[in-house]
Each structure stands twice: as C-alpha cells, then as structure tokens.
Design a protein around this motif. Structure first.
Motif, PDB file in Angstrom:
ATOM      1  N   CYS A 140      58.594 -62.653   7.273  1.00  0.00           N
ATOM      2  CA  CYS A 140      59.883 -62.133   6.806  1.00  0.00           C
ATOM      3  C   CYS A 140      59.895 -62.165   5.286  1.00  0.00           C
ATOM      4  O   CYS A 140      60.513 -63.043   4.674  1.00  0.00           O
ATOM      5  CB  CYS A 140      61.019 -62.959   7.392  1.00  0.00           C
ATOM      6  N   GLY A 141      59.192 -61.231   4.689  1.00  0.00           N
ATOM      7  CA  GLY A 141      59.197 -61.132   3.242  1.00  0.00           C
ATOM      8  C   GLY A 141      58.005 -61.804   2.604  1.00  0.00           C
ATOM      9  O   GLY A 141      57.334 -62.635   3.218  1.00  0.00           O
ATOM     10  N   PRO A 142      57.736 -61.466   1.336  1.00  0.00           N
ATOM     11  CA  PRO A 142      56.571 -62.009   0.628  1.00  0.00           C
ATOM     12  C   PRO A 142      56.601 -63.524   0.469  1.00  0.00           C
ATOM     13  O   PRO A 142      55.549 -64.169   0.445  1.00  0.00           O
ATOM     14  CB  PRO A 142      56.639 -61.306  -0.729  1.00  0.00           C
ATOM     15  N   GLY A 143      57.797 -64.120   0.360  1.00  0.00           N
ATOM     16  CA  GLY A 143      57.872 -65.570   0.223  1.00  0.00           C
ATOM     17  C   GLY A 143      57.313 -66.277   1.443  1.00  0.00           C
ATOM     18  O   GLY A 143      56.554 -67.255   1.323  1.00  0.00           O
ATOM     19  N   GLU A 144      57.671 -65.800   2.613  1.00  0.00           N
ATOM     20  CA  GLU A 144      57.151 -66.393   3.848  1.00  0.00           C
ATOM     21  C   GLU A 144      55.664 -66.111   3.991  1.00  0.00           C
ATOM     22  O   GLU A 144      54.901 -66.971   4.457  1.00  0.00           O
ATOM     23  CB  GLU A 144      57.912 -65.850   5.057  1.00  0.00           C
ATOM     24  N   LEU A 145      55.226 -64.910   3.570  1.00  0.00           N
ATOM     25  CA  LEU A 145      53.809 -64.583   3.622  1.00  0.00           C
ATOM     26  C   LEU A 145      53.015 -65.519   2.717  1.00  0.00           C
ATOM     27  O   LEU A 145      51.945 -66.016   3.098  1.00  0.00           O
ATOM     28  CB  LEU A 145      53.596 -63.128   3.204  1.00  0.00           C
ATOM     29  N   ALA A 146      53.524 -65.797   1.520  1.00  0.00           N
ATOM     30  CA  ALA A 146      52.853 -66.733   0.617  1.00  0.00           C
ATOM     31  C   ALA A 146      52.770 -68.127   1.233  1.00  0.00           C
ATOM     32  O   ALA A 146      51.739 -68.812   1.117  1.00  0.00           O
ATOM     33  CB  ALA A 146      53.589 -66.786  -0.728  1.00  0.00           C
TER      34      ALA A 146
ATOM     35  N   VAL B 144      51.662 -52.999  -2.025  1.00  0.00           N
ATOM     36  CA  VAL B 144      51.332 -53.584  -3.327  1.00  0.00           C
ATOM     37  C   VAL B 144      52.493 -54.419  -3.870  1.00  0.00           C
ATOM     38  O   VAL B 144      52.269 -55.431  -4.549  1.00  0.00           O
ATOM     39  CB  VAL B 144      50.906 -52.478  -4.319  1.00  0.00           C
ATOM     40  N   ARG B 145      53.724 -54.048  -3.566  1.00  0.00           N
ATOM     41  CA  ARG B 145      54.863 -54.871  -4.016  1.00  0.00           C
ATOM     42  C   ARG B 145      54.823 -56.247  -3.369  1.00  0.00           C
ATOM     43  O   ARG B 145      55.149 -57.247  -4.009  1.00  0.00           O
ATOM     44  CB  ARG B 145      56.192 -54.172  -3.700  1.00  0.00           C
ATOM     45  N   HIS B 146      54.443 -56.297  -2.111  1.00  0.00           N
ATOM     46  CA  HIS B 146      54.341 -57.588  -1.419  1.00  0.00           C
ATOM     47  C   HIS B 146      53.185 -58.403  -1.997  1.00  0.00           C
ATOM     48  O   HIS B 146      53.303 -59.621  -2.156  1.00  0.00           O
ATOM     49  CB  HIS B 146      54.130 -57.366   0.078  1.00  0.00           C
ATOM     50  N   ILE B 147      52.068 -57.726  -2.303  1.00  0.00           N
ATOM     51  CA  ILE B 147      50.934 -58.422  -2.908  1.00  0.00           C
ATOM     52  C   ILE B 147      51.341 -59.056  -4.233  1.00  0.00           C
ATOM     53  O   ILE B 147      51.058 -60.232  -4.503  1.00  0.00           O
ATOM     54  CB  ILE B 147      49.756 -57.454  -3.114  1.00  0.00           C
TER      55      ILE B 147
ATOM     56  N   LEU C  70      44.172 -60.980   6.156  1.00  0.00           N
ATOM     57  CA  LEU C  70      45.596 -61.025   6.468  1.00  0.00           C
ATOM     58  C   LEU C  70      46.278 -59.696   6.187  1.00  0.00           C
ATOM     59  O   LEU C  70      45.910 -58.978   5.255  1.00  0.00           O
ATOM     60  CB  LEU C  70      46.280 -62.112   5.634  1.00  0.00           C
ATOM     61  N   SER C  71      47.298 -59.396   6.975  1.00  0.00           N
ATOM     62  CA  SER C  71      48.139 -58.227   6.734  1.00  0.00           C
ATOM     63  C   SER C  71      49.515 -58.492   7.292  1.00  0.00           C
ATOM     64  O   SER C  71      49.658 -59.059   8.387  1.00  0.00           O
ATOM     65  CB  SER C  71      47.550 -56.984   7.408  1.00  0.00           C
ATOM     66  N   ASP C  72      50.542 -58.088   6.520  1.00  0.00           N
ATOM     67  CA  ASP C  72      51.893 -58.137   7.072  1.00  0.00           C
ATOM     68  C   ASP C  72      52.302 -56.784   7.651  1.00  0.00           C
ATOM     69  O   ASP C  72      53.472 -56.575   7.984  1.00  0.00           O
ATOM     70  CB  ASP C  72      52.900 -58.607   6.024  1.00  0.00           C
ATOM     71  N   ALA C  73      51.321 -55.873   7.780  1.00  0.00           N
ATOM     72  CA  ALA C  73      51.521 -54.550   8.405  1.00  0.00           C
ATOM     73  C   ALA C  73      52.527 -53.690   7.647  1.00  0.00           C
ATOM     74  O   ALA C  73      53.124 -52.787   8.215  1.00  0.00           O
ATOM     75  CB  ALA C  73      51.937 -54.701   9.872  1.00  0.00           C
ATOM     76  N   SER C  74      52.681 -53.941   6.338  1.00  0.00           N
ATOM     77  CA  SER C  74      53.651 -53.168   5.554  1.00  0.00           C
ATOM     78  C   SER C  74      53.060 -51.908   4.952  1.00  0.00           C
ATOM     79  O   SER C  74      53.806 -51.054   4.463  1.00  0.00           O
ATOM     80  CB  SER C  74      54.213 -54.051   4.428  1.00  0.00           C
ATOM     81  N   ALA C  75      51.730 -51.767   4.961  1.00  0.00           N
ATOM     82  CA  ALA C  75      51.102 -50.578   4.369  1.00  0.00           C
ATOM     83  C   ALA C  75      49.795 -50.289   5.102  1.00  0.00           C
ATOM     84  O   ALA C  75      48.710 -50.414   4.541  1.00  0.00           O
ATOM     85  CB  ALA C  75      50.848 -50.779   2.881  1.00  0.00           C
ATOM     86  N   VAL C  76      49.903 -49.918   6.358  1.00  0.00           N
ATOM     87  CA  VAL C  76      48.734 -49.620   7.180  1.00  0.00           C
ATOM     88  C   VAL C  76      48.472 -48.110   7.133  1.00  0.00           C
ATOM     89  O   VAL C  76      49.210 -47.325   7.740  1.00  0.00           O
ATOM     90  CB  VAL C  76      48.932 -50.083   8.635  1.00  0.00           C
TER      91      VAL C  76
ATOM     92  N   ASP D 264      42.810 -59.353  -2.760  1.00  0.00           N
ATOM     93  CA  ASP D 264      43.524 -58.301  -2.056  1.00  0.00           C
ATOM     94  C   ASP D 264      42.795 -56.977  -2.225  1.00  0.00           C
ATOM     95  O   ASP D 264      41.998 -56.802  -3.159  1.00  0.00           O
ATOM     96  CB  ASP D 264      44.978 -58.190  -2.540  1.00  0.00           C
ATOM     97  N   ALA D 265      43.042 -56.066  -1.312  1.00  0.00           N
ATOM     98  CA  ALA D 265      42.294 -54.808  -1.261  1.00  0.00           C
ATOM     99  C   ALA D 265      42.685 -53.841  -2.362  1.00  0.00           C
ATOM    100  O   ALA D 265      41.943 -52.884  -2.616  1.00  0.00           O
ATOM    101  CB  ALA D 265      42.500 -54.142   0.106  1.00  0.00           C
ATOM    102  N   ILE D 266      43.805 -54.061  -3.045  1.00  0.00           N
ATOM    103  CA  ILE D 266      44.204 -53.172  -4.132  1.00  0.00           C
ATOM    104  C   ILE D 266      43.566 -53.616  -5.443  1.00  0.00           C
ATOM    105  O   ILE D 266      42.765 -52.893  -6.045  1.00  0.00           O
ATOM    106  CB  ILE D 266      45.737 -53.138  -4.280  1.00  0.00           C
TER     107      ILE D 266
END
Length: 419
Positions: free
Chosen positions: A187-193, A213-216, A143-149, A239-241
């Motif tokens: 739309c934000g980490p809450g929706e991603l979770a 990383v902030r989203h993670i 998964l990716s929200d495309a925030s740090a590609v 996660d990759a970090i």
C-alpha cells in the motif's frame, strides 16, 4: 507460408497444432489465406503417428484468426492445439536447486538442528561472516509492486508474476545468481520500502522491476531517510530504470554521437518527458553530455519541440511521440514497450546493464553509485559491434564487462555516495 517473412513473426504469437498426417495440405491452405504473416517453424512427428506443426504469427489478431480457421477447416483432423506462451508460463520459468547433499544419513545430519545451532552461534559472534556461511550472497529478491508492468495499468500483484518470472529467468541466466521473483501487495512506496528492509537480511540484493519510477524514487528516499538499525540489515537495492534502462540509453546516446563525429561534450541533446527516466538526465551529464534540454511536453506542447529540433544532435524520447520532429536522430527509451531482444542493438533495455551491475553490487555488498553507472555506460558502449548503438543484451561478454568496470567504483572509498 514460406519462411521469407520470419523476421516479422514472433514466438510470442505462436501455436503448436497436432494434426493427422494427411491434414498437412489443409494447414497450408489455411496459412495461404490468413490476413497477416505466419510462418511454419517446425513440422515433426508427434505422438500416435500425428504431426506436430509449430506456427508463429505476427500479432495477436493474426494468431486468433489462425486458430479459429484451423479449427473450422480441419475439424476432427485437428487433434489439439497448444499455446507455447501459456505452456512456458505454466512451468514457473525457473526453479530451485538443492546444493547440499542429502544422499546419506551423515549428509542429513549436517542439515539438522545441532549443525544449525553451531553455525548460528558462530554467526552471532561473527556477524560479518554471514555471507561466507550461508547462501545469502548469491540470492537476489526480484520485487515488483505491479504498478508499471509493461503497458498495463496497475495490476494485482499476482498478475505481474509472468513478467517478473521472465525477468528473473533473464537475470539468472546472465549472472548465475539465485533470483527469486516476488510480487508484493504494498500500500504505497512507504510500505514497499518497509518490506524491502524486512527482507534484506536474507538476500544479497533486492531489485525493483515493473515498478513505477515515482514509487522507485519514493522507496529510495524512504530508505535513505531511515538508516537500518544494523549494517547487516541495510538493503542493497537496484532498480530496472536507474541501474538498467538509463545506463543503456546513455551508452546508446554516446555511441550515436561519436559515430556522427560529434564530441559528447559539445552535443546538444534533448530528453522528452525526463521524469519517466529516473536519473537519466543526471547520468547523461555525468557521462559528459553538458548541453542538455529537459523538455516537458505537457507543459510546453509539441510545437516548440519541433521549432527547437533543428538545433539538436539527438532527441531522447521517453513518452513515445506520435509525430516526432524531423532532423535529429530519435532514441526511443520506453520501459512500457521495450524492443524485442534480437532488435535491442539500436534500442536500450534494462538487461543491457542490470545483470552486470547486479553482479558488482552483490560482490561488493553495497548499492550502486553514480560512478559505477558511468563506468557501466562506457563498458556497454565499448561492447557494441560496428554499426550498432548497443551490443545484444545476451552477449556473453557484456555482463562480465559491466561488472568488472563497475566494481572498482563500488570498492573505492572516494567514490560518490550511493543513489
């Protein structure tokens, strides 16, 4: 141009040109006057009696110059060009394999409603057997929200597909698992979770890549704060970090210190801009490095760092210092610009740790904890050849060694809680 410069070129800046047979001298003439480095990697017969010549360059500008110069010089002798980067991307990079036989009518009956009904009734009565009677245990959502590609700003989700597909291809190759690339418009980490939780019943694990990383951190906090209503729907998230880059960086740090004759317990290590590294600092401490300086260059500037440098054994740089201080060895750890795979024996990449930890998480069906990450650190460090900080990420023994080391920490009920 002769292959003596091949170490400086890359297939990522390559082109395949189809030319008439008599045009090879003209191709050589163009290469001889190009402004950068370029190497002919192959010259072979093509269709209809032409020649197929593959050229790799050292950069995007060199490649652009070459393509334009070849077009101007060869004219009609240049039959066509192909860019391998886009050719590979257009294939989708990986596909789906049908495991059930469909050769006969009896085979098809085993995939029909009556057969499904029997299995579903069994799973409703025995929910703990889902992994036994489905493909979930070997299926991974990438998964990716495309925030740090890489080094891009936030992207539309679909634009992240090439990078997510490449990661999926690497993870499939190293684990044998079915890795499904899924960019998400969240739309934000809450929706991603929430999306991760909704997909959990269909996947043995989910892995966040190319995500800030902030989203993670926010996704993990959200998942911890809202327990799943049913154990079967609780997501196993990596996660990759934290489960990739940080583990590899700590392994490289330990190997550097040991090869300098410095006991990690007495080493003085600074991490520049630690917030970029997830729980890298916590993992350094857990792995035995006790004298740790977390340095915020925004708050303190770089002058103080230069003044402190003489007291350090290692400087872990997550921001990309333009003028790092002289003295301590510099270990660059930047998810935005990872080292090339062949050069990753001195620089960490998520692929050093993530495949093995993913195998362990899927096998144990539980999230990775700190004890498993520490075990992975030591397994990676032990695999490094003489003179290198790390093994190659694609070393055939690396992922199995990491998985074997981490698995006991996941199945031991006394281990620390998942992070």
């Amino acid at each position: 141009m002769t292959p003596h410069g091949s170490a400086a070129v890359s297939a990522a800046f390559g082109v395949a040109v189809y030319v008439s047979t008599q045009a090879r001298p003209a191709v050589d003439a163009v290469l001889s006057r190009n402004p950068g480095m370029a190497v002919i990697q192959a010259d072979e017969p093509g269709p209809d009696g032409c020649r197929r010549i593959i050229v790799d360059a050292d950069s995007g500008p060199t490649l652009s110059w070459l393509v334009e110069a070849l077009r101007e010089t060869l004219g009609a002798d240049l039959l066509r060009t192909e860019d391998p980067v886009f050719t590979v991307a257009s294939t989708g990079k990986l596909g789906q394999q049908l495991r059930a036989s469909t050769a006969t009518g009896r085979d098809l009956a085993l995939l029909d409603a009556d057969a499904d009904r029997r299995v579903i009734r069994h799973l409703v009565a025995h929910p703990g057997q889902v992994d036994r009677f489905s493909g979930r245990a070997r299926r991974v959502a990438l998964l990716s929200d495309a925030s740090a590609v890489l080094d891009f700003e936030s992207l539309p989700a679909e634009a992240a597909l090439p990078a997510v597909e490449s990661q999926a291809a690497h993870l499939h190759r190293e684990t044998g698992l079915d890795v499904v690339p899924i960019p998400l418009s969240a739309c934000g980490p809450g929706e991603l979770a929430a999306m991760i939780r909704m997909m959990a019943p269909g996947f043995g694990a989910s892995v966040l890549v190319h995500t800030h990383v902030r989203h993670i951190d926010a996704v993990r906090a959200t998942l911890r704060a809202a327990p799943a209503p049913q154990p079967a729907s609780h997501p196993v998230l990596l996660d990759a970090i934290n489960d990739g880059l940080a583990v590899a960086a700590v392994a490289a740090a330990l190997n550097h210190l040991r090869r300098r004759g410095v006991d990690p317990r007495h080493a003085r290590v600074a991490v520049v801009d630690p917030q970029r590294g997830g729980d890298l600092a916590g993992l350094l401490l857990a792995a035995g490095i006790h004298d740790l300086l977390l340095y915020d260059p925004v708050a303190y500037g770089v002058t103080l760092l230069h003044e402190l440098a003489g007291r350090l054994d290692l400087l872990v740089d997550l921001i990309g210092l333009a003028a790092p201080p002289k003295g301590p060895t510099l270990l660059r750890v930047r998810p935005e610009s990872p080292p090339l795979l062949p050069q990753a024996t001195d620089g960490p990449r998520p692929l050093h740790a993530l495949p093995g930890l993913l195998r362990a998480a899927v096998t144990a069906h539980c999230p990775i904890n700190m004890a498993a990450r520490v075990a992975a650190v030591h397994a990676i460090a032990a695999q490094a050849p003489f003179g290198a900080l790390l093994p190659r990420p694609d070393h055939p023994q690396l992922a199995p060694a990491v998985a074997d080391a981490a698995l006991p920490a996941l199945t031991d009920t006394d281990s620390d809680t998942a992070t």
